[in-house]
Design a protein around this motif. Structure first.
Motif, mmCIF file in Angstrom:
data_model
loop_
_atom_site.group_PDB
_atom_site.id
_atom_site.type_symbol
_atom_site.label_atom_id
_atom_site.label_comp_id
_atom_site.label_asym_id
_atom_site.label_seq_id
_atom_site.Cartn_x
_atom_site.Cartn_y
_atom_site.Cartn_z
ATOM 1 N N GLY A 279 0.817 -1.209 0.000
ATOM 2 C CA GLY A 279 0.000 0.000 0.000
ATOM 3 C C GLY A 279 0.849 1.257 0.000
ATOM 4 N N ILE A 280 1.963 1.226 0.722
ATOM 5 C CA ILE A 280 2.835 2.399 0.825
ATOM 6 C C ILE A 280 3.441 2.737 -0.537
ATOM 7 C CG2 ILE A 280 5.028 3.196 1.827
ATOM 8 C CD1 ILE A 280 4.099 1.706 4.411
ATOM 9 N N GLU A 281 3.653 1.716 -1.368
ATOM 10 C CA GLU A 281 4.171 1.951 -2.720
ATOM 11 C C GLU A 281 3.303 2.936 -3.498
ATOM 12 O OE1 GLU A 281 6.448 -2.027 -4.377
ATOM 13 O OE2 GLU A 281 4.263 -1.984 -4.429
ATOM 14 N N THR A 282 2.007 2.923 -3.221
ATOM 15 C CA THR A 282 1.081 3.756 -4.007
ATOM 16 C C THR A 282 1.207 5.246 -3.677
ATOM 17 O OG1 THR A 282 -0.744 3.512 -2.424
ATOM 18 C CG2 THR A 282 -0.553 1.826 -4.124
ATOM 19 N N LEU A 283 2.044 5.585 -2.712
ATOM 20 C CA LEU A 283 2.298 6.997 -2.404
ATOM 21 C C LEU A 283 3.253 7.629 -3.414
ATOM 22 C CD1 LEU A 283 2.771 6.746 1.477
ATOM 23 C CD2 LEU A 283 0.911 7.948 0.317
ATOM 24 N N PHE A 284 3.931 6.782 -4.223
ATOM 25 C CA PHE A 284 4.992 7.276 -5.090
ATOM 26 C C PHE A 284 4.723 6.968 -6.558
ATOM 27 C CE2 PHE A 284 6.896 6.044 -0.970
ATOM 28 C CZ PHE A 284 7.275 7.308 -0.536
ATOM 29 N N PRO A 285 5.167 7.876 -7.464
ATOM 30 C CA PRO A 285 5.042 7.620 -8.900
ATOM 31 C C PRO A 285 5.835 6.372 -9.296
ATOM 32 C CG PRO A 285 5.607 9.916 -8.473
ATOM 33 C CD PRO A 285 5.751 9.193 -7.179
ATOM 34 N N GLU A 286 5.454 5.783 -10.415
ATOM 35 C CA GLU A 286 6.073 4.523 -10.859
ATOM 36 C C GLU A 286 7.583 4.656 -11.005
ATOM 37 O OE1 GLU A 286 4.965 1.016 -14.041
ATOM 38 O OE2 GLU A 286 4.509 3.088 -14.555
ATOM 39 N N SER A 287 8.006 5.807 -11.505
ATOM 40 C CA SER A 287 9.442 6.055 -11.648
ATOM 41 C C SER A 287 10.066 6.272 -10.267
ATOM 42 C CB SER A 287 9.665 7.298 -12.520
ATOM 43 O OG SER A 287 11.026 7.628 -12.566
ATOM 44 N N GLY A 288 10.912 5.366 -9.859
ATOM 45 C CA GLY A 288 11.576 5.470 -8.552
ATOM 46 C C GLY A 288 10.738 4.973 -7.393
ATOM 47 N N ARG A 289 9.645 4.262 -7.689
ATOM 48 C CA ARG A 289 8.711 3.812 -6.636
ATOM 49 C C ARG A 289 9.384 2.892 -5.619
ATOM 50 N NH1 ARG A 289 3.483 1.876 -9.157
ATOM 51 N NH2 ARG A 289 2.962 4.092 -8.964
ATOM 52 N N LEU A 290 10.089 1.885 -6.082
ATOM 53 C CA LEU A 290 10.682 0.892 -5.182
ATOM 54 C C LEU A 290 11.704 1.526 -4.248
ATOM 55 C CD1 LEU A 290 10.825 -2.056 -4.319
ATOM 56 C CD2 LEU A 290 12.558 -2.425 -6.096
ATOM 57 N N LYS A 291 12.560 2.362 -4.816
ATOM 58 C CA LYS A 291 13.613 3.009 -4.027
ATOM 59 C C LYS A 291 13.024 3.919 -2.948
ATOM 60 C CE LYS A 291 17.736 5.922 -4.522
ATOM 61 N NZ LYS A 291 18.562 6.716 -5.475
#
Length: 366
Positions: A279-291
């Motif tokens: 769920g926390i991943e969805t706070l960030f744009p796809e580019s650079g999401r994992l980092k």
């Protein structure tokens, strides 16, 4: 039987019951029962408005008792309907009672109650979701936020369809100290579906732990007072009902803007049964999401393999505080919308799939 006949009959009963020579606290004069009011004004609960009437005055007294001492208090009742809880509030000796009722069918019955308690009742025909409560009570009742709660209470048997959006709205008011909380830490005693009440009060690890649990408990002391069985209402709802009492905290447990806390909490619970990092991943744009997700989890010191309902309030506080710092460093981050990105991707994909067959068809024709 007409209203005047009912009134005369009740007055005769009252004269027989009255004890001579005693000065009592405020008592409503003889009135038709709630059941008689419903018949008199041909009132029917509307399913589309999630209306359910509570006729047992012992239960309405019990609800009002959860609000605490109401003698000489100022009270706002939300959705009074035929007036069962209204009678219990007036019998508690309040100074002033503000009734906010959206359904015009209930106004004549409420006006009758107003006439029975001269100078005590004010009726507003309006929607509580849009009604401005900043001017609902006298200015002299205001108290500092750090002081004891003001002598102001909000009480209501809320329709199921309104209860969740309304409590979210009021929690935002608590956070911003506006609306009914411009007067201080105004207390609320409200009814919810039993399941919603369990979410509001759920502890970490509990199966009902949800977005509502965090949003309410970080701003208020929330108490699940008691459960009213569905058969006590007319018509009988398919679920039981619970009475919940809210007292705003002097200091919120997460000291960040309401919108930021709500965004983080909503994102975490988006995938309730998965690990919280999903769920926390969805706070960030796809580019650079994992980092960025790894950065947030490590800085907040939160185990990424915990489920959302296992996270404690302090862990949510760490997540919100860390996300706030990341937003300060990247001002465009807070406005990022995961759902909007998904929507744009789907639109591009659908446009591509539509144009592809056309091209193939042309080639076939050639």
């Amino acid at each position: 039987m007409c209203f005047q006949c009912l009134r005369r009959r009740k007055e005769q009963e009252f004269c027989l019951m009255a004890a001579p020579g005693k000065v009592a606290a405020f008592r409503l004069p003889p009135l038709p029962t709630i059941g008689e009011i419903i018949k008199l004004f041909h009132l029917k609960a509307q399913k589309q408005l999630s209306q359910n009437f509570l006729l047992d005055l012992r239960l309405t007294d019990k609800i009002v008792k959860q609000a605490g001492e109401l003698k000489n208090a100022h009270v706002c009742e939300v959705g009074p309907g035929p007036g069962g809880i209204t009678r219990s509030i007036l019998s508690a000796g309040v100074e002033q009672l503000l009734l906010i009722e959206k359904d015009p069918r209930f106004i004549p019955g409420l006006q009758m109650l107003s006439e029975a308690a001269p100078g005590k009742v004010r009726i507003v025909h309006g929607d509580i979701l849009t009604y401005k409560m900043e001017k609902a009570f006298p200015k002299h009742l205001k108290k500092n936020w750090e002081d004891e709660p003001p002598d102001i209470h909000i009480i209501g048997n809320l329709p199921f369809s309104v209860s969740t959006p309304l409590i979210i709205k009021w929690l935002e008011n608590v956070s911003k100290k506006d609306g009914p909380f411009i007067y201080g830490r105004t207390q609320m005693t409200l009814t919810f579906q039993k399941e919603v009440a369990e979410r509001l009060t759920a502890n970490p690890g509990g199966k009902q732990r949800s977005r509502l649990s965090i949003m309410s408990q970080h701003l208020c002391t929330v108490e699940n007072c008691f459960v009213i069985p569905g058969q006590a209402f007319v018509p009988k709802p398919e679920v039981d009902v619970a009475v919940v009492h809210f007292t705003p905290l002097v200091q919120p447990k997460i000291q960040q803007p309401f919108e930021l806390v709500e965004k983080v909490v909503r994102s975490v619970f988006q995938f309730r049964r998965k690990y919280c990092f999903r769920g926390i991943e969805t706070l960030f744009p796809e580019s650079g999401r994992l980092k960025r997700t790894e950065q947030l989890m490590m800085t907040a010191n939160v185990d990424p393999t915990l489920r959302p309902f296992q996270l404690s309030m302090s862990q949510f506080r760490n997540l919100c505080d860390t996300y706030r710092k990341m937003c300060d460093e990247d001002p465009g981050l807070f406005v990022y919308d995961y759902r909007e990105e998904l929507k744009q991707k789907k639109m591009k994909h659908s446009l591509k799939s539509v144009s592809q067959p056309e091209q193939t068809e042309e080639e076939n024709q050639l």
